[in-house]
Design an enzyme around this catalytic site. Structure first.
Site, short mmCIF file in Angstrom:
data_model
loop_
_atom_site.label_atom_id
_atom_site.label_comp_id
_atom_site.label_asym_id
_atom_site.label_seq_id
_atom_site.Cartn_x
_atom_site.Cartn_y
_atom_site.Cartn_z
N ASP A 1 -19.43 -11.23 35.79
CA ASP A 1 -18.50 -11.81 34.83
C ASP A 1 -17.06 -11.89 35.34
O ASP A 1 -16.50 -10.92 35.84
CB ASP A 1 -18.55 -10.92 33.57
CG ASP A 1 -18.03 -11.60 32.34
OD1 ASP A 1 -16.87 -12.06 32.37
OD2 ASP A 1 -18.76 -11.68 31.34
N SER B 1 -15.79 -16.23 31.41
CA SER B 1 -16.88 -15.71 30.59
C SER B 1 -17.16 -16.68 29.44
O SER B 1 -17.42 -17.85 29.67
CB SER B 1 -16.56 -14.30 30.12
OG SER B 1 -17.72 -13.61 29.67
#
Length: 280
Positions: free
Chosen positions: A191, A45
């Site tokens: 993510d 991320s």
């Protein structure tokens, strides 16, 4: 004892996390402890963006300025739909409903991400392009994490994966329900933090592993054990009180960048002596 050397693992934490990580790394380097030359970079991320920024070769001073100086900051979109707190509440509800089954939880988050109304993939990709000084994979070893939105399976992307760097970072940063899942080879990805905020276990086999973790993660203890079981040592740096305050209630708010970068810089300077003993 493994002989693979050193690994730098950078975890997720929104735009505040990107700023804090850049500040932390620059603060360490200012005090003579540059950890960015690690043999392995692992990014999840926000951490994937910073790992790519570091691997681009742009000096840490410049990377820090791009976060701390409003005049140099890249354009970021402001989430207008679901909030971070709502995502976390949904995550906890799924964990309760599925009795902690991690695959079912990831699949549930992926399903909600696929159904959410967000900006387009193209709009979001343009932001990721602006974050990165280089759009080409570095020669050095960089691992970027993403999660299959349908199956909940972790995918680790690198320069041999056949996936472009911008798409890899965009997928790793696709916070479910806030940003659109990223299409790669006909598959939608969310993510990498849906698997783990840090994915520290990917550094198993390295002798010294430094984790900079903007966010807490319940999987961390198990992942540390995995690295240690493979013969490695682990040092974890988390945001201190000032850095946590700089993050505020919404780490996706672009306004957090300057204070988070400055707090990270101060924390890096303060932590350098302790990290030096571990890293060198």
């Amino acid at each position: 004892m493994t002989d693979k050397g050193r690994a730098l693992v950078l975890g997720g934490g929104g735009v505040a996390g990107i700023a804090w990580l850049n500040g932390l790394l620059f603060g360490l380097a200012e005090e003579g402890v540059d950890v960015t030359g690690a043999d392995l970079l692992v990014g999840t991320s926000a951490g994937s963006a910073v790992a790519a920024q570091v691997a681009s070769g742009l000096p840490l001073k410049d990377l820090y300025a791009r976060q701390a100086d409003p005049a140099l900051q890249n354009r970021e979109l402001v989430p207008t739909g679901v909030s971070v707190s709502t995502v976390m509440e949904t995550w906890m509800q799924l964990a309760y409903e599925h009795q902690g089954d991690p695959v079912a939880v990831r699949q549930g988050l992926g399903a909600r991400a696929l159904a959410a109304e967000t900006v387009t993939e193209a709009e979001r990709r343009a932001v990721i392009e602006e974050r990165l000084p280089s759009h080409e994979w570095p020669v050095r070893k960089l691992l970027v994490t993403a999660v299959n939105a349908l199956t909940g399976e972790l995918r680790v992307l690198d320069r041999e994966s056949g996936v472009g760097l911008v798409d890899a970072i965009a997928a790793s940063c696709a916070v479910p329900m806030i940003w659109p899942p990223v299409t790669i080879g006909g598959v939608r990805y969310v993510d990498g933090g849906v698997q783990s905020a840090n994915n520290l276990a990917l550094a198993a086999g390295y002798e010294r592993v430094l984790l900079a973790a903007p966010m807490d993660d319940p999987t961390l203890e198990d992942e540390v054990s995995t690295v240690k079981a493979a013969g490695g040592r682990v040092e974890v740096v988390r945001p201190d009180e000032a850095s946590t305050a700089a993050f505020g209630a919404d780490p996706l708010d672009p306004a957090t960048r300057t204070p988070s970068a400055e707090a990270g810089l101060a924390q890096g300077r303060a932590a350098a002596s302790g990290i030096a003993a571990f890293w060198k």
